[in-house]
Scaffold this active site. Structure first.
Site, PDB file in Angstrom:
ATOM      1  N   TYR A  22       0.645  -1.109   0.084  1.00 24.78           N
ATOM      2  CA  TYR A  22       0.196   0.008  -0.254  1.00 24.78           C
ATOM      3  C   TYR A  22       0.865   1.323   0.132  1.00 24.78           C
ATOM      4  CZ  TYR A  22      -3.982  -2.980   0.640  1.00 24.78           C
ATOM      5  OH  TYR A  22      -4.898  -4.012   0.398  1.00 24.78           O
TER       6      TYR A  22
ATOM      7  N   PHE B  79     -10.583  -3.849  11.060  1.00 28.12           N
ATOM      8  CA  PHE B  79     -11.867  -3.549  10.572  1.00 28.12           C
ATOM      9  C   PHE B  79     -11.630  -4.145   9.092  1.00 28.12           C
ATOM     10  CE2 PHE B  79      -9.349   0.146  10.163  1.00 28.12           C
ATOM     11  CZ  PHE B  79      -9.079   0.380   8.760  1.00 28.12           C
TER      12      PHE B  79
END
Length: 416
Positions: free
Chosen positions: A123, A416
């Protein structure tokens, strides 16, 4: 056949999620957790890449609000459920998903995107910087003692059903959100994640347990959720306490909860993960070495609207610096920006400005470094030492690094 990217349609969730499980090794989630993910998924923020009737890529986002230095709670896209089928990797699928998603985040007016990374190397090229770390400990409670602060003995501890105590625990969590940057304000439905207890997750440990810490007036000042994993060796009991989470509003409640966990019968080890790197536990234990602290990356932050993000937080000292920002993936952020802010206390506390400028650059860095430093836990000075920030005006690095630094380590308390 050409690949098609589109927003998730009605009836497609199961196929879409099956692809995600395949991308992560093909192990199915427990039904309880799968249903939670289904209920929390925002279809309008969920993208799928399709090869005919086959889903071969996915990415989604949750509509989060994240605390930032100074106590503000800022809209942020919680990037999640990103995966590409093994048959379609290295064909630009992930890049196209990230491109579309960040465009959508910008259009939604969210200044930040955040994620936890299965592989952090992926990322960085999309502008995400590692902004928080998580601490894990494995404490030998036979040799490690706790030095507790005054008032600890006055805290009343009570074992409760995790579900029945959920409302009290959520009130504690909500009060703590603005105390640590990086903490999500819990949106409706997310409280279910904290007490989810599928047997598949226990690995021989007990069902989830909960102990609450109460003040003299009966109000809940903290809680710990945990499991006990019985074990035996030739010398006798060798059980382990697996701490799922622990939150408290004051030092006495914090110490009382840890002391309770350290003293559970037939156990000699307390293990806890996902803790802040400056957890008070490190100062309560008699022997840090035998607590085996280790850290790993946690929350990754991406500035999507650079001026809005930098203006949303406060700064620890006055700063007036021109930043030369590189951002090839979101070129609207690239260029020179003048950041000015008063100190976080006293006159000018709320005066933060980040505007485009033609003035000479004083610090040069990429948006990835700004994301890493944004929550105050990673210093610009340390990034400069690695060659990732360049000082173009003497003194600019020290000035900016001090301003970005926070008083407490930022923390992501749950995934999450």
């Amino acid at each position: 056949m050409a690949l098609e990217m589109r927003v998730l349609r009605s009836g497609e969730w199961d196929v879409w999620f099956d692809q995600l499980e395949l991308a992560f090794g093909g192990v199915s989630e427990p039904p309880q957790r799968r249903e939670l993910y289904r209920s929390l998924t925002e279809p309008e923020r969920s993208l799928g890449v399709w090869d005919g009737a086959e889903c071969v890529g996915s990415a989604s986002a949750f509509s989060f609000r994240i605390s930032v230095p100074g106590g503000a709670v800022v809209p942020a896209a919680g990037v999640t459920m990103v995966g590409v089928a093994p048959t379609h990797r290295r064909r630009g699928v992930l890049s196209s998903l990230m491109r579309r998603q960040l465009d959508d985040v910008r259009a939604a007016g969210e200044p930040l995107a955040v994620l936890t990374a299965s592989d952090p190397a992926i990322y960085g090229r999309f502008g995400y910087g590692t902004a928080t770390y998580a601490l894990s400990v494995e404490v030998d409670t036979a040799r490690v003692r706790l030095a507790v602060p005054p008032g600890t003995d006055e805290v009343r501890l009570r074992l409760v059903d995790p579900q029945q105590a959920l409302a009290d625990c959520e009130r504690v969590y909500a009060e703590l959100v603005t105390r640590r940057p990086g903490t999500p304000a819990r949106q409706p439905g997310w409280e279910r994640q904290t007490v989810m207890d599928p047997p598949e997750d226990r690995e021989g440990a007990s069902p989830l347990k909960c102990v609450v810490a109460e003040r003299a007036d009966g109000g809940v000042a903290g809680y710990a959720r945990y499991r006990v994993k019985p074990d035996w060796d030739p010398a006798g009991a060798a059980g382990k306490v697996e701490v799922v989470d622990l939150d408290a509003l004051d030092p006495a409640a914090t110490a009382a909860l840890w002391r309770y966990l350290f003293s559970i019968d037939l156990t000699w080890t307390v293990r806890a993960g996902g803790r802040p790197v400056d957890d008070p536990l490190l100062h309560l234990v008699s022997d840090v070495r035998r607590s085996r602290p280790t850290a790993r990356d946690s929350l990754h932050v991406r500035l999507v609207d650079l001026p809005a993000a930098l203006e949303a937080r406060t700064y620890g000292s006055a700063v007036d610096v021109v930043l030369e920002v590189e951002d090839a993936f979101c070129p609207w952020n690239a260029g020179r920006w003048r950041l000015t802010a008063g100190a976080s206390a006293g006159d000018g506390a709320g005066k933060v400005s980040c505007t485009r400028t033609a003035e000479p650059a004083e610090l040069a860095l990429s948006v990835r470094e700004l994301g890493a430093a944004y929550l105050g836990g990673i210093s610009l000075t340390s990034l400069a030492a690695a060659g990732r920030v360049r000082e173009l005006r003497p003194g600019a690095l020290t000035e900016a690094s001090r301003a970005f630094a926070g008083d407490v380590a930022p923390w992501l308390p749950h995934g999450f």
